[in-house]
Design an enzyme around this catalytic site. Structure first.
Site, short mmCIF file in Angstrom:
data_model
loop_
_atom_site.label_atom_id
_atom_site.label_comp_id
_atom_site.label_asym_id
_atom_site.label_seq_id
_atom_site.Cartn_x
_atom_site.Cartn_y
_atom_site.Cartn_z
N HIS A 70 0.73 -1.08 0.06
CA HIS A 70 -0.25 -0.11 0.60
C HIS A 70 0.82 0.95 0.05
O HIS A 70 2.77 1.04 0.33
CB HIS A 70 -1.16 -0.32 1.25
CG HIS A 70 -0.50 0.31 2.65
ND1 HIS A 70 0.99 0.67 2.98
CD2 HIS A 70 -0.12 -1.34 3.50
CE1 HIS A 70 0.90 0.49 4.35
NE2 HIS A 70 0.63 -0.87 4.83
N HIS B 248 3.82 1.64 2.50
CA HIS B 248 5.04 0.67 2.10
C HIS B 248 5.70 1.84 1.22
O HIS B 248 6.94 1.84 0.90
CB HIS B 248 4.77 -0.14 1.44
CG HIS B 248 3.85 -1.27 2.85
ND1 HIS B 248 2.78 -1.90 2.02
CD2 HIS B 248 4.17 -1.92 3.65
CE1 HIS B 248 2.42 -2.17 2.75
NE2 HIS B 248 3.63 -2.67 3.97
N CYS C 33 3.25 -11.57 19.82
CA CYS C 33 2.64 -10.87 18.76
C CYS C 33 3.32 -11.43 17.75
O CYS C 33 4.08 -10.84 16.61
CB CYS C 33 2.76 -9.06 18.52
SG CYS C 33 1.44 -8.65 17.47
N CYS D 228 4.17 -8.24 14.27
CA CYS D 228 5.00 -7.90 14.65
C CYS D 228 5.76 -8.40 14.65
O CYS D 228 7.22 -8.82 14.39
CB CYS D 228 4.57 -7.66 16.29
SG CYS D 228 4.18 -5.76 17.05
N CYS E 119 -1.04 -6.19 22.80
CA CYS E 119 0.38 -4.84 21.44
C CYS E 119 -0.45 -3.45 21.00
O CYS E 119 -1.23 -3.34 20.35
CB CYS E 119 0.22 -5.43 20.13
SG CYS E 119 1.33 -5.04 18.79
N HIS F 53 -1.01 -3.25 16.93
CA HIS F 53 -2.03 -4.55 16.88
C HIS F 53 -3.10 -4.54 17.57
O HIS F 53 -4.56 -4.86 16.75
CB HIS F 53 -1.61 -5.28 16.42
CG HIS F 53 -0.36 -5.59 15.42
ND1 HIS F 53 0.36 -5.56 15.70
CD2 HIS F 53 -1.18 -5.52 13.70
CE1 HIS F 53 1.64 -5.70 14.07
NE2 HIS F 53 0.61 -5.55 13.13
N LYS G 63 -6.28 5.80 8.86
CA LYS G 63 -5.18 5.00 9.26
C LYS G 63 -5.32 4.07 8.34
O LYS G 63 -6.67 3.71 7.67
CB LYS G 63 -5.24 4.06 10.38
CG LYS G 63 -4.10 3.52 11.30
CD LYS G 63 -4.96 3.00 12.45
CE LYS G 63 -4.25 1.91 12.92
NZ LYS G 63 -3.32 0.92 12.47
N LYS H 215 -5.92 -2.80 5.20
CA LYS H 215 -6.60 -3.74 4.55
C LYS H 215 -8.31 -3.23 3.97
O LYS H 215 -8.78 -2.99 2.91
CB LYS H 215 -6.54 -4.87 4.91
CG LYS H 215 -5.55 -5.53 4.38
CD LYS H 215 -6.13 -7.19 4.17
CE LYS H 215 -5.23 -7.88 5.11
NZ LYS H 215 -4.99 -9.13 5.04
ZN LIG Z 1 1.64 -6.44 16.83
#
Ligand SMILES: [Zn+2]
Length: 493
Positions: free
Chosen positions: A18, A21, A126, A129, A143, A146, A290, A293
């Protein structure tokens, strides 16, 4: 050695690429191209991180083997980066054979340094991560990135003696104030090291999608430990060793810990020279949301490149967001900058100058006259751009270049060039304007390479972009210019 080695984070292939990146990869490409302009030998590395539990799980959900799955997704990254005109020298995959070989060499050397031992790991993991958190770090066992509950893991594992490197790391940061940039992120890392370092678990026994651990085949190497080594794999051959140490590792703020703390400790253990700089940047949002997906296809670099073209996206990201800080990829702001800066300031200037040259001088570059304010400003802009890019201030460089372009437009208007009857006077001024365009094509090349090539074509010059050519008066009288298409068609809102 006049060389430059830049790396990006290698992305997990658990999902398609995306714009978040893409941002960092664009920055790497600008640095790579700029250093080529400076005459250095450049190596630009990007790629994908393909091992670990998260990927094994994603593959399973898609009814694919991990290898089938990573082959497919990594190809999407390659295609996306090509669509943004990223001129990388290698796209590395952590499933590449030479990478596995280099990882095994690393493990062997780290063991020889006495930095690997077997123990038992109990901790909070996690999968998102692919890392452990300690209870002191995350007392709520959720996390921080996440926002998902951490998984409790307890298993036999091999450890890397990270704790041994605390003093070394603090000394490294002190002796090399630019090792971690920007400064706020550096302070954060220094504080974490000062709090004390725990040894790092580097293998997993309950997983098989990874590089087998050479000291115990019932374990695979922890995905992060394997991934970091990619930066060395890429230059681990006789013809590329000259590129080490890396000049810049670019990475997002979730990766600071690994690159500023673990990676230098690993290198020290192996006995390899430290990289020169680790630059930790912020995150993007997309139209204020944010990036996730759930936004669907609109955040795909391929979709965006198709909609706006590579150069406007590259330009927007670097002009809009001070590098290092968080920023927003706003399509509305992109369209505004496209129309007022790329189309009105740059595109219009090039078009006016080439058309006036055609009309008054049959398209041939006229005689050079006296230097004036425009030539003076051009040379000042070169120095300012260089200084800004030395300091990763891409937005500052573009502000300076576009100020110069604005002044060139003003030069046409203030002097009412279209009305000048004295052919010699007009010729001298047109020469300066053509020279201003030539300067900007070189300065803008790292940012908007396709556009710079088109400008060079219209000037009737060879497509080469060298810092040494940024000397006023190099444009040869009599060069045949060639009017081309308008550089940027305005986008209707
Ligand atoms: Zn995480």
């Amino acid at each position: 050695m006049n060389k430059f080695y830049v790396t990006t984070a290698i992305d997990y292939v658990n999902a398609a690429p995306h714009i978040g990146h893409a941002y960092q990869k664009i920055v790497a490409d600008v640095l790579a191209r700029w250093n080529k302009v400076l005459g250095k030998k450049v190596f630009f590395l990007t790629g994908t991180d393909e091992h670990g539990k998260k990927i094994a799980e994603s593959a399973q959900k898609n009814n694919k083997t991990p290898k089938e799955f990573v082959d497919e997704i990594s190809q999407k990254f390659v295609t996306s980066w090509q669509a943004l005109n990223l001129d990388f020298d290698r796209f590395i995959r952590t499933t590449d054979e030479d990478h596995k070989k280099t990882v095994l060499e690393f493990v062997k050397k780290i063991e020889e340094s006495g930095d690997i031992y077997k123990g038992k790991y109990s901790g909070w993991y996690c999968v998102g991560c692919e890392r452990y958190y300690t209870e002191t770090e995350m007392p709520d066992k959720v996390c921080p990135f996440h926002k998902k509950p951490l998984e409790e893991v307890s298993e036999d594992a091999y450890f890397f003696r990270l704790s041994k490197y605390q003093d070394f790391l603090l000394g490294l940061y002190e002796k090399n104030p630019e090792f971690i940039l920007p400064v706020e992120r550096k302070n954060e890392m220094v504080n974490r090291v000062k709090e004390g370092l725990q040894d790092l678990c580097i293998t997993r026994a309950s997983l098989d999608w990874g590089i087998p651990f050479p000291l115990d085949k019932s374990h695979v190497i922890y995905v992060w430990f394997d991934a970091l080594i990619n930066y060395y794999t890429a230059i681990n051959s006789d013809d590329k060793k000259i590129f080490w140490p890396a000049d810049v590792h670019l990475l997002g703020k979730d990766n600071g810990w690994f690159h500023a703390i673990i990676w230098p400790a690993m290198l020290k253990s192996v006995g390899i020279e430290m990289p020169k700089n680790v630059f930790i940047h912020g995150f993007l949002t997309f139209n204020g949301n944010k990036i996730s997906k759930s936004l669907g296809n609109v955040i795909s670099p391929l979709v965006l490149a198709d909609k706006y073209g590579a150069d406007p996206i590259r330009y927007y990201c670097l002009r809009q967001i001070p590098f290092g800080e968080d920023g927003d990829f706003s399509e509305e702001a992109l369209v505004n900058r496209h129309n007022s800066e790329l189309a009105d300031t740059l595109g219009n200037l090039v078009n006016r100058v080439i058309v006036l040259t055609e009309k008054n001088f049959d398209g041939l570059v006229p005689q050079k006259g006296e230097d004036d304010n425009l030539s003076k400003l051009a040379l000042e802009t070169v120095e300012k751009t260089r200084k800004a890019l030395d300091n990763f201030q891409f937005n500052v460089a573009l502000n300076d270049i576009f100020y110069f372009l604005g002044e060139a437009n003003k030069y046409i208007n203030d002097n009412e060039i279209w009305a000048i009857k004295d052919k010699e006077k007009l010729g001298n001024m047109m020469y300066n304007l053509l020279e201003a365009i030539r300067f900007s094509s070189i300065l803008l090349y790292p940012f908007i390479p396709e556009t710079s090539e088109k400008i060079t074509e219209q000037l009737g010059l060879e497509k080469k972009f060298c810092f040494d050519d940024l000397k006023w008066g190099l444009l040869k009288t009599g060069t045949k210019t060639k009017r081309g298409k308008v550089l940027f068609q305005k986008i209707k809102c």
